[in-house]
Motif scaffolding. Structure first.
Motif, PDB file in Angstrom:
ATOM      1  N   GLU A 212      -3.155  11.054  -9.996  1.00 36.38           N
ATOM      2  CA  GLU A 212      -2.127  10.033 -10.189  1.00 36.38           C
ATOM      3  C   GLU A 212      -0.853  10.402  -9.440  1.00 36.38           C
ATOM      4  N   ARG A 213      -0.511  11.692  -9.460  1.00 37.56           N
ATOM      5  CA  ARG A 213       0.681  12.139  -8.723  1.00 37.56           C
ATOM      6  C   ARG A 213       0.540  11.846  -7.237  1.00 37.56           C
ATOM      7  N   HIS A 214      -0.643  12.099  -6.726  1.00 36.86           N
ATOM      8  CA  HIS A 214      -0.871  11.843  -5.295  1.00 36.86           C
ATOM      9  C   HIS A 214      -0.672  10.356  -4.981  1.00 36.86           C
ATOM     10  N   ARG A 215      -1.187   9.469  -5.836  1.00 34.29           N
ATOM     11  CA  ARG A 215      -1.078   8.030  -5.600  1.00 34.29           C
ATOM     12  C   ARG A 215       0.391   7.588  -5.664  1.00 34.29           C
ATOM     13  N   LEU A 216       1.106   8.080  -6.698  1.00 26.69           N
ATOM     14  CA  LEU A 216       2.507   7.673  -6.829  1.00 26.69           C
ATOM     15  C   LEU A 216       3.377   8.247  -5.727  1.00 26.69           C
ATOM     16  N   SER A 217       3.074   9.441  -5.282  1.00 28.10           N
ATOM     17  CA  SER A 217       3.857  10.062  -4.211  1.00 28.10           C
ATOM     18  C   SER A 217       3.685   9.312  -2.888  1.00 28.10           C
ATOM     19  N   ASN A 218       2.562   8.617  -2.723  1.00 26.85           N
ATOM     20  CA  ASN A 218       2.272   7.910  -1.479  1.00 26.85           C
ATOM     21  C   ASN A 218       2.180   6.389  -1.700  1.00 26.85           C
ATOM     22  N   ALA A 219       2.873   5.908  -2.756  1.00 22.03           N
ATOM     23  CA  ALA A 219       2.744   4.503  -3.141  1.00 22.03           C
ATOM     24  C   ALA A 219       3.143   3.544  -2.021  1.00 22.03           C
ATOM     25  N   ASP A 220       4.285   3.779  -1.337  1.00 19.78           N
ATOM     26  CA  ASP A 220       4.729   2.882  -0.266  1.00 19.78           C
ATOM     27  C   ASP A 220       3.694   2.799   0.844  1.00 19.78           C
ATOM     28  N   GLU A 221       3.213   3.981   1.294  1.00 26.04           N
ATOM     29  CA  GLU A 221       2.242   4.010   2.377  1.00 26.04           C
ATOM     30  C   GLU A 221       0.934   3.319   1.970  1.00 26.04           C
ATOM     31  N   ILE A 222       0.534   3.544   0.694  1.00 28.12           N
ATOM     32  CA  ILE A 222      -0.719   2.945   0.216  1.00 28.12           C
ATOM     33  C   ILE A 222      -0.613   1.422   0.192  1.00 28.12           C
ATOM     34  N   LYS A 223       0.517   0.873  -0.362  1.00 33.91           N
ATOM     35  CA  LYS A 223       0.677  -0.582  -0.450  1.00 33.91           C
ATOM     36  C   LYS A 223       0.722  -1.205   0.948  1.00 33.91           C
ATOM     37  N   GLN A 224       1.453  -0.521   1.838  1.00 32.27           N
ATOM     38  CA  GLN A 224       1.587  -1.054   3.199  1.00 32.27           C
ATOM     39  C   GLN A 224       0.247  -1.052   3.917  1.00 32.27           C
ATOM     40  N   LEU A 225      -0.501   0.039   3.782  1.00 28.97           N
ATOM     41  CA  LEU A 225      -1.780   0.156   4.474  1.00 28.97           C
ATOM     42  C   LEU A 225      -2.801  -0.821   3.897  1.00 28.97           C
ATOM     43  N   ALA A 284      -6.884  -4.989  -4.269  1.00 29.35           N
ATOM     44  CA  ALA A 284      -6.639  -4.746  -5.692  1.00 29.35           C
ATOM     45  C   ALA A 284      -5.966  -3.392  -5.914  1.00 29.35           C
ATOM     46  N   PHE A 285      -6.423  -2.350  -5.189  1.00 29.99           N
ATOM     47  CA  PHE A 285      -5.849  -1.009  -5.312  1.00 29.99           C
ATOM     48  C   PHE A 285      -4.382  -1.026  -4.925  1.00 29.99           C
ATOM     49  N   GLY A 286      -4.083  -1.719  -3.822  1.00 28.78           N
ATOM     50  CA  GLY A 286      -2.692  -1.793  -3.398  1.00 28.78           C
ATOM     51  C   GLY A 286      -1.833  -2.540  -4.383  1.00 28.78           C
ATOM     52  N   SER A 287      -2.383  -3.596  -4.975  1.00 30.65           N
ATOM     53  CA  SER A 287      -1.629  -4.388  -5.949  1.00 30.65           C
ATOM     54  C   SER A 287      -1.310  -3.565  -7.195  1.00 30.65           C
ATOM     55  N   ASP A 288      -2.260  -2.656  -7.595  1.00 32.96           N
ATOM     56  CA  ASP A 288      -2.059  -1.840  -8.794  1.00 32.96           C
ATOM     57  C   ASP A 288      -1.160  -0.628  -8.554  1.00 32.96           C
ATOM     58  N   THR A 289      -0.885  -0.323  -7.316  1.00 41.75           N
ATOM     59  CA  THR A 289      -0.073   0.850  -6.988  1.00 41.75           C
ATOM     60  C   THR A 289       1.387   0.430  -6.898  1.00 41.75           C
ATOM     61  N   ASP A 290       2.165   0.957  -7.847  1.00 39.29           N
ATOM     62  CA  ASP A 290       3.590   0.648  -7.871  1.00 39.29           C
ATOM     63  C   ASP A 290       4.391   1.901  -7.579  1.00 39.29           C
ATOM     64  N   VAL A 291       5.548   1.741  -7.077  1.00 42.15           N
ATOM     65  CA  VAL A 291       6.478   2.860  -6.893  1.00 42.15           C
ATOM     66  C   VAL A 291       7.200   3.051  -8.225  1.00 42.15           C
ATOM     67  N   ARG A 292       6.850   4.206  -8.932  1.00 38.05           N
ATOM     68  CA  ARG A 292       7.418   4.449 -10.261  1.00 38.05           C
ATOM     69  C   ARG A 292       7.996   5.866 -10.326  1.00 38.05           C
ATOM     70  N   PRO A 293       9.208   6.047  -9.905  1.00 34.38           N
ATOM     71  CA  PRO A 293       9.833   7.393  -9.882  1.00 34.38           C
ATOM     72  C   PRO A 293       9.856   8.044 -11.265  1.00 34.38           C
ATOM     73  N   ASP A 294      10.075   7.254 -12.327  1.00 36.62           N
ATOM     74  CA  ASP A 294      10.129   7.842 -13.669  1.00 36.62           C
ATOM     75  C   ASP A 294       8.778   8.413 -14.083  1.00 36.62           C
ATOM     76  N   ARG A 295       7.674   7.689 -13.771  1.00 37.32           N
ATOM     77  CA  ARG A 295       6.337   8.184 -14.102  1.00 37.32           C
ATOM     78  C   ARG A 295       6.001   9.396 -13.258  1.00 37.32           C
ATOM     79  N   LEU A 296       6.392   9.397 -12.015  1.00 37.00           N
ATOM     80  CA  LEU A 296       6.123  10.541 -11.138  1.00 37.00           C
ATOM     81  C   LEU A 296       6.833  11.789 -11.674  1.00 37.00           C
ATOM     82  N   GLU A 297       8.058  11.593 -12.129  1.00 40.40           N
ATOM     83  CA  GLU A 297       8.814  12.724 -12.683  1.00 40.40           C
ATOM     84  C   GLU A 297       8.136  13.257 -13.944  1.00 40.40           C
ATOM     85  N   GLU A 298       7.655  12.326 -14.767  1.00 40.61           N
ATOM     86  CA  GLU A 298       6.948  12.708 -15.997  1.00 40.61           C
ATOM     87  C   GLU A 298       5.691  13.526 -15.687  1.00 40.61           C
ATOM     88  N   ILE A 299       4.942  13.050 -14.683  1.00 44.11           N
ATOM     89  CA  ILE A 299       3.719  13.773 -14.287  1.00 44.11           C
ATOM     90  C   ILE A 299       4.058  15.164 -13.757  1.00 44.11           C
TER      91      ILE A 299
END
Length: 554
Positions: A212-225, A284-299
């Motif tokens: 999950e950390r990997h996905r959130l850390s790369n959320a912008d790139e994932i959504k764009q791609l 669908a994967f891109g739609s579910d991937t959000d940029v969430r700094p608070d969740r990333l910090e929690e993880i």
């Protein structure tokens, strides 16, 4: 019992073999002929000290070998404990090399002298003047009284209970030590368990969080791609999926009449459908991937906690942390249970001790019952052996705690002279007196207990006539139950023999040297030997007659 003794290259013995049987074996011979040398050789296979000075030929090794029948002895556990092969026929061999090296073997297995001495003490009881005899041993004294009291089973039961008590005490001491250690460790253990407990560890949590950390850390790139790829595949003018669909539309009817082309067309259609599915999944994967700094910090905080705990406990995975938590919790639970276990064992210890006290009182009662008659019988028989002033007392000293043999320490106190102070036997008896005392005591229990082969060396020293005759009768009675070997100068004792061996010296034919030989006497030879002991060599007719009368009177 000993069956055979073979001696080679020892002292003045070049080589000789003695065959023994049950009953009473007598060894006689001239002074200096080598009777004591035979005993010296026997002592070597019982674990005695070796000396190269005893070699007959100092260029060859000395070998002493004894064969024993041990079927009647309870020695299986001894052989098992010392990793030795057990057989009812035992062979003990001792070798001394010219260089001074000594080796000992039991059934061809090398053993050290301690093992040899322990084994030898159960096989041969060698009575030589000024030796420390079994009769001095307090354990043997107790065994003797118990045999007379007929309480072998009661003694065995007591010793079994005593061993259980000792095991309980050892376990209790161990638990108390653990409890003391627990008090020192418990606070630290509790801290560790609480820390892991508060971490609320879960199986596979680390792997899930890292993904999950990997996905959130790369959320912008994932959504764009994913958005770009989906648009390119499905939404753009002349998109990839549209072009593939056009091809499929044309290819399908053409393949209808050609099996090979039809197979290709089916594969193509499968790829096209798979690509459409991939495009949909990406979207669908891109739609579910959000940029969430608070969740990333929690993880990150959660993973840092897991990593810190792993480093602290020297592991690399969450699964290993969980295993450590379970182990520490189990240790903590064990410490909590120690108090109950200790209380339970203390109660068991008290019960065992109470039973031992009851059993020990019964043992004491039986021993005290037979002790006076035993002492009186010893004194009576010693009187017949010209020790009229001898006194024996069985002394009981209570022990503060039940011991391995009962509630008392038992000692035989002895005095050989009129008005003499009763003392421990070793302090109150000369060699000859001690040997006679041993003979008498063992004759009194001969039918009640198993004894090793009894060997008496000059037990009749200083006695003659009627006393020697009475001693001969005691030896005969003793030999009805046990194998007895006696070295004697007494014709009265020698006349009692079931087998009579004569030790003599002769000159070696090929060298100017005297050697010892032994032969078994029978018939007229035996009569002549006893007659010579009665008078002179050659014996007189009256001595020969007297010798025959002694033999026939047995």
């Amino acid at each position: 019992m000993i069956k055979r003794l073979h001696i080679r290259n020892y002292a003045i013995i070049e080589e000789l073999t003695l065959e023994f049987a049950t009953g009473l074996s007598i060894i006689t011979g001239e002074t200096g002929a080598g009777k004591s040398i035979v005993l010296g050789a026997l002592n070597l296979i019982l674990g005695g000290r070796a000396d190269t000075k005893t070699l007959f030929d100092d260029s060859r090794k000395c070998i002493i070998e004894g064969r024993f029948d041990i079927a009647a002895y309870d020695l299986r556990s001894f052989f098992t404990d010392n990793d030795l092969d057990y057989d009812a026929e035992l062979i003990i061999r001792r070798e001394i090399t010219p260089s001074g090296k000594s080796r000992a073997f039991v059934n061809d297995t090398p053993v050290n002298l301690k093992v040899l001495q322990e084994l030898g003490s159960t096989l041969i009881d060698l009575h030589q003047q000024f030796d420390t005899l079994y009769i001095n041993n307090s354990d043997f004294q107790l065994e003797l009284l118990d045999a007379l009291a007929g309480q072998r089973d009661a003694v065995r039961e007591y010793r079994t209970e005593y061993q259980r008590l000792q095991q309980t005490r050892r376990k209790l001491a161990q638990l108390r030590e653990e409890q003391a250690q627990a008090r020192r460790e418990q606070e630290f253990l509790e801290f560790q368990v609480n820390e892991l407990e508060e971490a609320n560890l879960r199986e596979n949590e680390q792997e899930s969080l890292e993904a999950e950390r990997h996905r959130l850390s790369n959320a912008d790139e994932i959504k764009q791609l994913t958005s770009g790829v989906f648009h390119y595949l499905t939404e753009a003018d002349e998109s990839v999926t549209d072009r593939l669909l056009a091809i499929s539309v044309k290819l399908t009817p053409l393949s209808a009449g050609d099996p090979q082309l039809q197979s290709i067309a089916e594969r193509f259609e499968s790829i096209r459908l798979e690509l459409e599915e991939v495009a949909s999944d990406l979207e669908a994967f891109g739609s579910d991937t959000d940029v969430r700094p608070d969740r990333l910090e929690e993880i990150e905080e959660r993973l840092n906690l897991l990593y810190r705990l792993q480093t602290k406990h020297s592991v690399k995975t969450n699964t290993e942390l969980l295993e450590i938590y379970r182990e520490l919790s189990a240790r903590l639970d064990h410490f909590s249970d120690l108090g109950g276990s200790i209380t339970k064992l203390e109660k068991e210890q008290d019960q065992l001790r109470a039973r031992l006290v009851d059993q020990g009182k019964q043992l004491r009662k039986a021993r005290e019952r037979v002790a006076p008659d035993f002492a009186a019988n010893v004194q009576q028989q010693l009187g017949e052996l010209s020790m009229t002033n001898a006194r024996l007392k069985v002394d009981f000293t209570p022990l503060p705690e039940p011991g391995p043999h009962g509630l008392d320490e038992v000692r035989f106190l002895f005095s050989a002279n009129k008005g003499g102070k009763l003392q421990a036997i070793k302090d109150a008896a000369s060699g000859g007196e001690m040997s006679r005392l041993a003979l008498v005591t063992k004759s009194l229990v001969a039918s009640a207990m198993q004894l090793p082969t009894l060997i008496f060396d000059e037990i009749d020293s200083g006695v003659s006539g009627d006393v020697a005759q009475r001693m001969g009768r005691i030896l005969t009675d003793l030999s009805r139950h046990h194998q007895v070997v006696v070295i004697t100068h007494s014709p009265q004792v020698a006349s009692r023999a079931h087998r009579h061996y004569f030790v003599y010296k002769t000159d070696k034919t090929d060298a100017e040297r005297t050697i010892t030989r032994v032969r078994e006497l029978d018939g007229d030879e035996r009569v002549r030997a006893i007659a010579t002991m009665l008078s002179q060599n050659p014996p007189s007719e009256s001595a020969l007659k007297n010798a025959r009368e002694l033999i026939e009177a047995v």
